[in-house]
Design an enzyme around this catalytic site. Structure first.
Site, PDB file in Angstrom:
ATOM      1  N   PHE A 185     -10.039   1.733  -9.930  1.00  0.00           N
ATOM      2  CA  PHE A 185     -10.943   0.725  -9.361  1.00  0.00           C
ATOM      3  C   PHE A 185     -10.594   0.332  -7.918  1.00  0.00           C
ATOM      4  O   PHE A 185     -10.814  -0.822  -7.507  1.00  0.00           O
ATOM      5  CB  PHE A 185     -10.967  -0.550 -10.221  1.00  0.00           C
ATOM      6  CG  PHE A 185     -10.988  -0.288 -11.700  1.00  0.00           C
ATOM      7  CD1 PHE A 185     -11.952   0.521 -12.269  1.00  0.00           C
ATOM      8  CD2 PHE A 185     -10.021  -0.842 -12.532  1.00  0.00           C
ATOM      9  CE1 PHE A 185     -11.967   0.776 -13.628  1.00  0.00           C
ATOM     10  CE2 PHE A 185     -10.022  -0.595 -13.896  1.00  0.00           C
ATOM     11  CZ  PHE A 185     -11.002   0.220 -14.440  1.00  0.00           C
ATOM     12  N   CYS A 186     -10.025   1.258  -7.151  1.00  0.00           N
ATOM     13  CA  CYS A 186      -9.616   0.945  -5.771  1.00  0.00           C
ATOM     14  C   CYS A 186      -8.696  -0.269  -5.701  1.00  0.00           C
ATOM     15  O   CYS A 186      -8.664  -0.984  -4.686  1.00  0.00           O
ATOM     16  CB  CYS A 186     -10.810   0.741  -4.850  1.00  0.00           C
ATOM     17  SG  CYS A 186     -11.617   2.278  -4.468  1.00  0.00           S
ATOM     18  N   ALA A 187      -7.995  -0.524  -6.790  1.00  0.00           N
ATOM     19  CA  ALA A 187      -6.992  -1.596  -6.798  1.00  0.00           C
ATOM     20  C   ALA A 187      -5.725  -0.944  -7.339  1.00  0.00           C
ATOM     21  O   ALA A 187      -5.112  -1.441  -8.287  1.00  0.00           O
ATOM     22  CB  ALA A 187      -7.452  -2.756  -7.659  1.00  0.00           C
ATOM     23  N   CYS A 219     -13.009   5.048  -6.356  1.00  0.00           N
ATOM     24  CA  CYS A 219     -13.134   3.645  -6.737  1.00  0.00           C
ATOM     25  C   CYS A 219     -14.300   3.427  -7.681  1.00  0.00           C
ATOM     26  O   CYS A 219     -15.341   3.950  -7.467  1.00  0.00           O
ATOM     27  CB  CYS A 219     -13.355   2.787  -5.516  1.00  0.00           C
ATOM     28  SG  CYS A 219     -11.978   2.831  -4.426  1.00  0.00           S
TER      29      CYS A 219
END
Ligand code: PLP
Length: 458
Positions: A372-374, A458
């Site tokens: 999730f681009c985290a 993401c």
């Protein structure tokens, strides 16, 4: 499970909710979209406004023609609609950007000065609120509690340890992985007590809850805020950055060119005032129209009503997920902190990309899977060691770790969640069967791709 009121009164306000999509078996079903944290479908009102306004479309700030004047006025009014929506101060500028990522990069460039200055961001950020600070400041990360929430103790001890060198605390309003809402005004209070400023990444926050930046003389004031139109039912590519005009007065803008200047010679540049100075090139007038239409619609619906409806959805989904054997949830429900309408989970015995594929192929349910681009946050929630991360970075053919995320919008319903929970329970009870049947997903999980690194997206 029986729920007495399965519909959403908001559903008919959103475009495309009844579109039929094909399943793997060739049948067609109404698609279920549980990937609203990535992007939302447009409000019907947004599409209507865009269509109705199209005959009036002309250049913004670039002509004396009647339509140009109409467009320029509307574009400028858009700033006031945004300002009122989040109660920004009149000394703040509202800058239109492409999205939250561009807004944060723009702010990082504007604030960048000496390297000795510190930006405190956190272990729970989207990469958009982490990477842009790294090459311009000394960056440190506020730690998490055991439950994966932000530790205010860590924030305070870092503010103390840096002895006045912290320029900015850059923190998300709500996490796109756990859905946790951060106590932003408490964080603002602490930050200001130590002489720093606060930036809030509002990408997952502003669409779901009533946000108030509060007056600058309040110690709980938000100094800078960013968010994206496409996550609040307004596609067409508009984001927002809000902050004190003084921040942008002396900074050299990232993007330079027409529209940002007064008179230019080959020897000198006369910059326009912010926000124009920060918006070189032809402005995205239709994007701003989409955004202000969405803001007006959401405000009329009332963000508090939206929040409480979405709370019912997420509570129902979490209760259901907790009953399925083999499910691990990556945010806890302890009643102490608010959350937005999303949750991430894993199912023992199946890779996250298999789960996403099965849900899509068997029931037309769109979820998100991966990191999730985290990345740092998910790595911490999964307790990955530095060695493991290095290993994944250097082995292209390995199945990357990650989670599955469901995220709801105003138009989702309890009935849709029931379809999802029923299928997930079935998958959980037949794990081995599905692991074998969908084994190809692990090798080729990027549509048309080579199967490598697909989950980094993401
Ligand atoms: N911040 C958070 C918390 C997000 O969830 C996202 C997108 O998912 C972003 C920033 C980046 O938003 P955008 O892709 O609109 O720039």
């Amino acid at each position: 499970m029986i729920y007495r009121n399965p519909g959403s009164s908001f559903r008919n306000l959103v475009a495309g909710t009844d579109v039929k999509i094909p399943l793997a078996n060739g049948k067609y079903v109404t698609g279920i979209n549980f990937d609203n944290a990535a992007t939302t479908p447009p409000l019907s009102a947004v599409i209507r406004e865009i269509t109705q306004f199209a005959p009036w479309y002309a250049s913004v700030h670039r002509g004396k023609g009647y339509k140009s004047i109409v467009c320029s006025d509307l574009y400028e009014q858009g700033r006031e609609v945004v300002r009122e929506f989040v109660n920004a101060d009149k000394r703040d500028v509202v800058i239109f950007t492409k999205n939250t990522t561009e807004s944060i990069n723009m702010l990082a460039y504007a604030l960048a000065a000496e390297k000795e200055q510190v930006v405190l961001t956190t272990d729970m950020e989207h990469l958009a609120n982490d990477m842009p600070w790294r090459d311009k400041f000394t960056v440190d990360y506020i730690a998490l509690t055991k439950a994966g929430r932000l530790s205010l103790r860590s924030l305070e001890s870092k503010l103390q340890a840096y002895e006045g060198r912290v320029k900015l605390v850059a923190v998300t309003g709500a996490s796109n992985v756990t859905g946790y809402i951060n106590p932003i005004h408490k964080i603002a209070r602490l930050t200001h007590q130590y002489g720093a400023r606060i930036f809030v990444d509002g990408a997952q926050w502003v669409p779901h809850i009533s946000v108030n930046m509060r007056p600058p003389d309040s110690v709980e004031h938000i100094d800078y805020l960013a968010f994206s139109g496409h996550k609040m039912y307004a596609p067409f590519g508009t984001g927002v950055l809000i902050g004190p005009k003084a921040t942008f007065d002396n900074a050299i803008p990232v993007y330079q060119g027409g529209g940002a200047v007064g008179l230019v010679s080959q020897q000198s540049i006369e910059w326009d005032d912010p926000p124009a100075k920060c918006e070189a090139g032809t402005p995205n007038m239709m994007g701003v129209l989409a955004l202000i239409t969405a803001i007006e619609t959401l405000s009329k619906l009332n963000l508090n009503s939206i929040h409480s409806y979405e709370q019912r959805l997420i509570d129902y989904a979490i209760s259901g997920l907790l009953t399925i054997p083999g499910i691990t949830l990556y945010s806890i429900r302890d009643g102490t902190e608010a959350r937005v309408s999303l949750v991430s989970f894993s199912l023992e015995g199946l890779h996250h990309s298999q789960i996403a594929e099965i849900l899509s192929q068997k029931a037309g349910i769109a979820v998100r899977n991966g990191l999730f681009c985290a990345h740092p946050y998910v790595e911490k929630l999964l307790r990955l060691s530095d060695e493991e991360i290095k290993y994944y970075q250097t082995h292209d053919d390995k199945k990357l770790p990650g989670l599955v995320r469901i995220s709801f919008g105003i138009y989702n319903t309890i009935s849709e969640i029931e379809v999802f929970l029923d299928l997930l329970s079935h998958i959980a009870s037949q794990r081995q069967y599905y692991a074998n049947k969908y084994s190809y997903v692990l090798e080729h999980n990027r549509p048309g791709g080579d199967g490598k690194r697909a989950d980094f997206y993401c």
